[in-house]
Write a protein that holds these residues in place. Structure first.
Motif, PDB file in Angstrom:
ATOM      1  N   UNK A 115       0.863  -1.186   0.000  1.00 15.35           N
ATOM      2  CA  UNK A 115       0.000   0.000   0.000  1.00 15.35           C
ATOM      3  C   UNK A 115       0.896   1.231   0.000  1.00 15.35           C
ATOM      4  N   UNK A 116       0.438   2.286  -0.659  1.00 16.78           N
ATOM      5  CA  UNK A 116       1.232   3.514  -0.727  1.00 16.78           C
ATOM      6  C   UNK A 116       0.940   4.375   0.498  1.00 16.78           C
ATOM      7  N   UNK A 117       1.992   4.626   1.287  1.00 18.51           N
ATOM      8  CA  UNK A 117       1.817   5.417   2.507  1.00 18.51           C
ATOM      9  C   UNK A 117       2.674   6.672   2.513  1.00 18.51           C
ATOM     10  N   UNK A 118       3.340   6.970   1.390  1.00 18.47           N
ATOM     11  CA  UNK A 118       4.148   8.169   1.313  1.00 18.47           C
ATOM     12  C   UNK A 118       5.541   8.034   1.886  1.00 18.47           C
ATOM     13  N   UNK A 119       5.891   6.871   2.457  1.00 12.56           N
ATOM     14  CA  UNK A 119       7.207   6.674   3.035  1.00 12.56           C
ATOM     15  C   UNK A 119       8.193   6.178   1.973  1.00 12.56           C
ATOM     16  N   UNK A 120       9.441   6.522   2.168  1.00  6.45           N
ATOM     17  CA  UNK A 120      10.472   6.103   1.229  1.00  6.45           C
ATOM     18  C   UNK A 120      10.732   4.599   1.365  1.00  6.45           C
ATOM     19  N   UNK A 121      10.989   3.940   0.244  1.00 10.99           N
ATOM     20  CA  UNK A 121      11.326   2.518   0.228  1.00 10.99           C
ATOM     21  C   UNK A 121      12.720   2.355  -0.366  1.00 10.99           C
ATOM     22  N   UNK A 122      13.450   1.377   0.128  1.00 10.36           N
ATOM     23  CA  UNK A 122      14.813   1.144  -0.328  1.00 10.36           C
ATOM     24  C   UNK A 122      14.825   0.126  -1.457  1.00 10.36           C
TER      25      UNK A 122
END
Length: 302
Positions: A115-122
């Motif tokens: 889900x898209x939560x606006x947090x950065x992903x590595x």
């Protein structure tokens, strides 16, 4: 208790004490071997571009149970790899341009975000394919090249309903009705295509222009033939009626030519003013006065 029994008891106690001392030594040796293995694997993964897996190995070999020399090396490698791991900020919009969160994202076929939560992903550096999927929308695949040390790169996808869902039923205005009853705008190619009725006027004027050209040619050739005949037979004492007949043909030819030019100009203007036209050439009519008549030329720019 006799001496033999006492001696056996002392030997057993010594054996138990020796085993108790050997167990921690063996455990420490196993821990050290695991630390060295994690250190070597981390370096190999780092050099192959698998920075996230390399970081996990460096964390393992930097644990307190590892030898001090290994911990020191792994701590330095961990700091370097952490700075080099790229991060992405994923987002998606619907057909109206509104942000949506119920979107799943995969990276090269493996789930990256549920889900898209606006947090950065590595992610690891290199070429990847991001696939955005949402219920009721057509999936969107994006190919991108991620660079080492690239932080907080924004990647967005516009999700739309599948083409089959947009088809719907035709409305009187030429659009379509969505399954929920809403109207969908006509496709761009449909909007750019003018109705067939708008071609009637240009076609009619083109026909008049063609007829004027034919009449001009026929009357002009006839007048020239009559004038040549009078010059060779009776000039300069030809009958006034014969001379007037030639003049009438010349005047009629000029009139036909003027009508044809005007009709041609009207046809071009009607084509240009009828609405959007795909790749229509620009046309112009040039009229030049000549002794005894006029001349015209049609030019077009493609």
């Amino acid at each position: 208790m006799n001496q033999r029994t006492a001696r056996r008891s002392l030997v057993a106690a010594a054996a138990v004490a020796a085993l108790a001392c050997l167990q921690p030594a063996r455990a420490r040796a196993a821990d050290a071997e695991a630390c060295f293995t994690a250190s070597e694997e981390g370096q190999r993964l780092r050099d192959d571009g698998h920075l996230r897996d390399a970081r996990a190995r460096f964390i393992a070999c930097g644990a307190a149970a590892c030898p001090a020399l290994v911990r020191s090396d792994c701590a330095g490698w961990l700091s370097d790899v952490t700075a080099r791991v790229p991060t992405l900020i994923l987002s998606a919009q619907d057909e109206q341009g509104q942000d949506v969160a119920d979107v799943q994202v995969t990276l090269d076929g493996a789930r990256l975000a549920a889900r898209l939560d606006g947090k950065a992903v590595e992610v690891d550096p290199g070429e990847h394919v991001l696939r955005f999927e949402r219920a009721g929308s057509a999936p969107v695949a994006l190919r991108l090249v991620v660079r080492e040390g690239e932080k907080l790169r924004r990647v967005s996808a516009r999700l739309a309903r599948p083409a089959t869902a947009r088809a719907g039923a035709a409305t009187p205005g030429g659009g379509a009705v969505a399954p929920g009853g809403g109207a969908i705008a006509p496709r761009e190619d449909e909007a750019a295509s003018p109705p067939a009725s708008s071609l009637l006027l240009p076609i009619a004027l083109g026909g008049v222009a063609a007829a004027g050209g034919v009449a001009y040619a026929a009357l002009g050739l006839s007048a020239r033939a009559d004038a040549d005949r009078l010059r060779t037979t009776c000039a300069p004492r030809c009958a006034e009626a014969d001379v007037d007949a030639v003049r009438t043909k010349v005047i009629a030819a000029n009139v036909a030519f003027g009508v044809g030019v005007a009709a041609l100009g009207g046809a071009v203007a009607a084509l240009l003013l009828r609405g959007p036209m795909p790749a229509a050439p620009a046309a112009a009519v040039h009229v030049v006065p000549l002794p005894g008549g006029v001349a015209a030329a049609l030019g077009a720019r493609f």
